[in-house]
Design a protein around this motif. Structure first.
Motif, PDB file in Angstrom:
ATOM      1  N   ALA A   1     -25.126 -20.401  -5.402  1.00  8.60           N
ATOM      2  CA  ALA A   1     -24.785 -19.843  -3.882  1.00  8.60           C
ATOM      3  C   ALA A   1     -24.864 -18.817  -2.835  1.00  8.60           C
ATOM      4  N   LEU A   2     -25.478 -18.126  -3.516  1.00 15.02           N
ATOM      5  CA  LEU A   2     -25.977 -16.967  -2.977  1.00 15.02           C
ATOM      6  C   LEU A   2     -27.484 -17.150  -2.394  1.00 15.02           C
ATOM      7  N   ASP A   3     -27.635 -18.083  -3.763  1.00 18.84           N
ATOM      8  CA  ASP A   3     -29.122 -18.229  -3.404  1.00 18.84           C
ATOM      9  C   ASP A   3     -29.755 -18.712  -2.533  1.00 18.84           C
ATOM     10  N   LYS A   4     -28.363 -19.405  -2.450  1.00 21.76           N
ATOM     11  CA  LYS A   4     -29.152 -20.785  -1.602  1.00 21.76           C
ATOM     12  C   LYS A   4     -28.597 -20.076   0.295  1.00 21.76           C
ATOM     13  N   VAL A   5     -27.734 -19.329   0.279  1.00 18.03           N
ATOM     14  CA  VAL A   5     -27.756 -18.121   1.409  1.00 18.03           C
ATOM     15  C   VAL A   5     -28.871 -17.540   2.094  1.00 18.03           C
ATOM     16  N   ALA A   6     -29.513 -16.703   0.576  1.00 17.44           N
ATOM     17  CA  ALA A   6     -30.825 -16.016   0.602  1.00 17.44           C
ATOM     18  C   ALA A   6     -31.554 -16.872   1.488  1.00 17.44           C
ATOM     19  N   ASP A   7     -32.088 -18.393   0.747  1.00 14.32           N
ATOM     20  CA  ASP A   7     -33.057 -18.650   0.909  1.00 14.32           C
ATOM     21  C   ASP A   7     -32.958 -19.230   3.101  1.00 14.32           C
ATOM     22  N   ARG A   8     -31.614 -19.906   2.866  1.00  7.05           N
ATOM     23  CA  ARG A   8     -31.187 -20.319   4.386  1.00  7.05           C
ATOM     24  C   ARG A   8     -31.858 -19.042   5.442  1.00  7.05           C
ATOM     25  N   MET A   9     -30.794 -17.954   5.010  1.00  4.80           N
ATOM     26  CA  MET A   9     -30.919 -16.450   6.506  1.00  4.80           C
ATOM     27  C   MET A   9     -32.250 -16.117   6.067  1.00  4.80           C
ATOM     28  N   VAL A  10     -33.492 -16.416   5.557  1.00  3.83           N
ATOM     29  CA  VAL A  10     -34.535 -15.739   4.423  1.00  3.83           C
ATOM     30  C   VAL A  10     -33.740 -14.067   5.111  1.00  3.83           C
ATOM     31  N   CYS A  11     -33.559 -13.876   3.590  1.00  6.22           N
ATOM     32  CA  CYS A  11     -32.662 -12.628   3.555  1.00  6.22           C
ATOM     33  C   CYS A  11     -33.321 -11.962   1.998  1.00  6.22           C
ATOM     34  N   PRO A  12     -34.795 -10.997   1.946  1.00  6.01           N
ATOM     35  CA  PRO A  12     -35.059 -10.952   0.420  1.00  6.01           C
ATOM     36  C   PRO A  12     -34.018  -9.798   0.105  1.00  6.01           C
ATOM     37  N   ASP A  13     -33.245  -9.106   0.967  1.00  8.14           N
ATOM     38  CA  ASP A  13     -32.048  -8.135   0.475  1.00  8.14           C
ATOM     39  C   ASP A  13     -30.968  -8.597  -0.178  1.00  8.14           C
ATOM     40  N   LEU A  14     -30.566 -10.012   0.021  1.00  5.34           N
ATOM     41  CA  LEU A  14     -29.532 -10.583  -0.340  1.00  5.34           C
ATOM     42  C   LEU A  14     -29.898 -11.542  -2.344  1.00  5.34           C
ATOM     43  N   SER A  15     -31.859 -11.770  -1.444  1.00  4.84           N
ATOM     44  CA  SER A  15     -32.347 -12.357  -2.973  1.00  4.84           C
ATOM     45  C   SER A  15     -32.137 -11.513  -4.161  1.00  4.84           C
ATOM     46  N   TRP A  16     -32.549 -10.030  -4.139  1.00  8.18           N
ATOM     47  CA  TRP A  16     -31.997  -8.462  -4.443  1.00  8.18           C
ATOM     48  C   TRP A  16     -30.598  -8.412  -5.354  1.00  8.18           C
ATOM     49  N   ILE A  17     -29.696  -8.711  -4.567  1.00  8.28           N
ATOM     50  CA  ILE A  17     -27.960  -8.754  -5.072  1.00  8.28           C
ATOM     51  C   ILE A  17     -27.913  -9.478  -5.910  1.00  8.28           C
ATOM     52  N   VAL A  18     -28.317 -11.399  -5.815  1.00 11.61           N
ATOM     53  CA  VAL A  18     -28.360 -11.706  -6.538  1.00 11.61           C
ATOM     54  C   VAL A  18     -28.928 -11.945  -8.235  1.00 11.61           C
ATOM     55  N   LEU A  19     -29.811 -11.514  -7.689  1.00 12.64           N
ATOM     56  CA  LEU A  19     -30.423 -10.620  -9.016  1.00 12.64           C
ATOM     57  C   LEU A  19     -30.136  -9.476  -9.700  1.00 12.64           C
ATOM     58  N   ALA A  20     -29.822  -9.148  -9.230  1.00 13.02           N
ATOM     59  CA  ALA A  20     -29.077  -7.811  -9.857  1.00 13.02           C
ATOM     60  C   ALA A  20     -27.598  -8.591 -10.641  1.00 13.02           C
ATOM     61  N   VAL A  21     -26.891  -9.194  -9.605  1.00 10.64           N
ATOM     62  CA  VAL A  21     -25.668 -10.048  -9.904  1.00 10.64           C
ATOM     63  C   VAL A  21     -25.786 -10.669 -11.477  1.00 10.64           C
ATOM     64  N   ARG A  22     -26.638 -11.803 -11.658  1.00 11.64           N
ATOM     65  CA  ARG A  22     -27.629 -11.898 -12.838  1.00 11.64           C
ATOM     66  C   ARG A  22     -27.608 -11.016 -14.065  1.00 11.64           C
ATOM     67  N   ILE A  23     -28.341 -10.294 -13.988  1.00 10.59           N
ATOM     68  CA  ILE A  23     -28.580  -9.154 -15.035  1.00 10.59           C
ATOM     69  C   ILE A  23     -27.035  -9.042 -15.263  1.00 10.59           C
ATOM     70  N   GLN A  24     -26.558  -8.651 -14.294  1.00 12.99           N
ATOM     71  CA  GLN A  24     -25.498  -7.652 -14.627  1.00 12.99           C
ATOM     72  C   GLN A  24     -24.579  -8.698 -15.903  1.00 12.99           C
ATOM     73  N   ARG A  25     -24.435 -10.071 -15.457  1.00 16.36           N
ATOM     74  CA  ARG A  25     -24.253 -10.849 -15.993  1.00 16.36           C
ATOM     75  C   ARG A  25     -24.297 -11.154 -17.276  1.00 16.36           C
ATOM     76  N   GLU A  26     -25.735 -11.168 -17.822  1.00 18.35           N
ATOM     77  CA  GLU A  26     -26.406 -10.875 -19.069  1.00 18.35           C
ATOM     78  C   GLU A  26     -26.010  -9.798 -20.376  1.00 18.35           C
ATOM     79  N   VAL A  27     -26.319  -8.190 -19.404  1.00 16.97           N
ATOM     80  CA  VAL A  27     -26.445  -6.923 -20.341  1.00 16.97           C
ATOM     81  C   VAL A  27     -25.662  -6.087 -19.894  1.00 16.97           C
ATOM     82  N   GLY A  28     -25.061  -7.119 -18.723  1.00 22.19           N
ATOM     83  CA  GLY A  28     -23.762  -5.404 -18.530  1.00 22.19           C
ATOM     84  C   GLY A  28     -24.045  -4.722 -17.539  1.00 22.19           C
ATOM     85  N   GLY A  29     -23.151  -3.527 -17.240  1.00 18.29           N
ATOM     86  CA  GLY A  29     -23.561  -2.085 -16.552  1.00 18.29           C
ATOM     87  C   GLY A  29     -22.464  -2.402 -15.401  1.00 18.29           C
ATOM     88  N   ASN A  30     -22.648  -1.700 -14.970  1.00 16.55           N
ATOM     89  CA  ASN A  30     -21.935  -0.493 -13.364  1.00 16.55           C
ATOM     90  C   ASN A  30     -22.298  -1.740 -11.568  1.00 16.55           C
TER      91      ASN A  30
END
Length: 328
Positions: free
Chosen positions: A209-238
């Motif tokens: 859902a956030l990826d779609k928002v990032a693509d629609r609003m052309v926001c690479p910063d939000l794409s980085w946040i989505v990538l951080a959420v994916r990594i956090q779900r897989e390996v954990g972290g703060n």
């Protein structure tokens, strides 16, 4: 003398007829805009899947002219395979118009300007110039509205992410933090997050859902946040700490971008004045001295000079826009 008078009367009648058609198209478009703006969001989404002809219309009854115009616009958009592209642009601009309604608005504005310039210049070439101005002007309006909305979203994102990080530290999940963010009175960010929350309730993951928002609003910063959420779900972290670091980087970039914009303000203002000066001067001369400007539209040499001037103006605008544009 009689021949010239008859030609002027014919031109006037044709101009009045075109004005009537253009005003009718604009009335239909404005009515469609008010109808779409007053309906709730869920009703507008359901209305996209309705047929172009209402079910309560009798089979033998002639359709209303407004419905005819909307149906013709819808057929044009769908036949040209540009419905998805136009819908995406309208979605980015935050406009509630449907693609065929937007095409109808553009056609109406184009006709009005074509008729107005034709009557002012007294030549058919003036109508062509007015039509070109109307068609490109509506496109520029949509691009400007989209740019302002994307800029507002980027400016609101750091504060919104800081709120998400605070929610995560308080024990909320990412989905709950997004729901809290969607309830904030922030536009356009609040509306986009509300759409993301609605998609998660329909079964989509938070990341998608956030990826779609990032693509629609052309926001690479939000794409980085989505990538951080994916990594956090897989390996954990703060995740809150990662978001805080990203927010600080975004704020530094915003400060640098605003500083560059302030330093280049003089150059941008100079470019705007140089581009607007010949256009405004030509418009004033057409209003004050139409006989003086008429040879530019009626004589072959005048038409050639006018085309050369427009091309030079466009080249100058592109060159100056590249000079004053600084990437940050």
């Amino acid at each position: 003398m009689n021949t010239g008078t008859g030609g002027d009367e014919t031109l006037l009648l044709a101009g009045l007829a075109a004005c009537f058609v253009a005003v009718a198209l604009l009335v239909v478009a404005v009515a469609s805009l008010s109808r779409a703006g007053s309906a709730p969001d869920w009703a507008r989404r359901i209305d996209r899947y309705r047929a172009s002809r209402d079910d309560d219309e009798a089979p033998g009854e002639r359709p209303h002219p407004a419905r005819r115009a909307l149906a013709a616009g819808e057929w044009t958009v769908r036949s040209g395979e540009m419905e998805d592209r136009v819908a995406h642009r309208l979605d980015q601009a935050g406009m509630s118009l449907r693609p065929h309604e937007w095409v109808l608005v553009r056609v109406g504005v184009t006709l009005v300007l074509a008729v107005a310039v034709t009557l002012l210049s007294g030549a058919a070439f003036g109508g062509l110039l007015g039509a070109l101005l109307g068609w490109l002007g509506t496109r520029a309006y949509l691009a400007s509205r989209t740019r302002r909305r994307l800029t507002a979203f980027s400016d609101q994102l750091p504060g919104a992410l800081a709120l998400v990080a605070g929610s995560l530290r308080s024990g909320f999940t990412v989905s709950q933090a997004l729901e809290r963010l969607a309830r904030q009175d922030l536009q356009p960010l609040g509306a986009e997050m509300s759409r993301a929350v609605a998609e998660t309730r329909l079964g989509a993951s938070v990341e998608d859902a956030l990826d779609k928002v990032a693509d629609r609003m052309v926001c690479p910063d939000l794409s980085w946040i989505v990538l951080a959420v994916r990594i956090q779900r897989e390996v954990g972290g703060n995740l809150a700490e990662v978001i805080d670091t990203t927010v600080e980087t975004m704020r530094e970039r915003t400060r640098l971008r605003r500083q560059i914009r302030a330093l280049s303000a003089e150059g941008r203002l100079t470019a705007y004045v140089l581009i607007a000066l010949p256009v405004v001067l030509a418009a004033l001369m057409m209003l004050m001295r139409p006989d003086y400007m008429r040879p530019l539209f009626t004589e072959p040499l005048g038409v050639l000079m006018l085309v050369a001037g427009v091309v030079a103006l466009l080249v100058g605008w592109v060159w100056m826009s590249r000079v004053i544009k600084v990437e940050a």
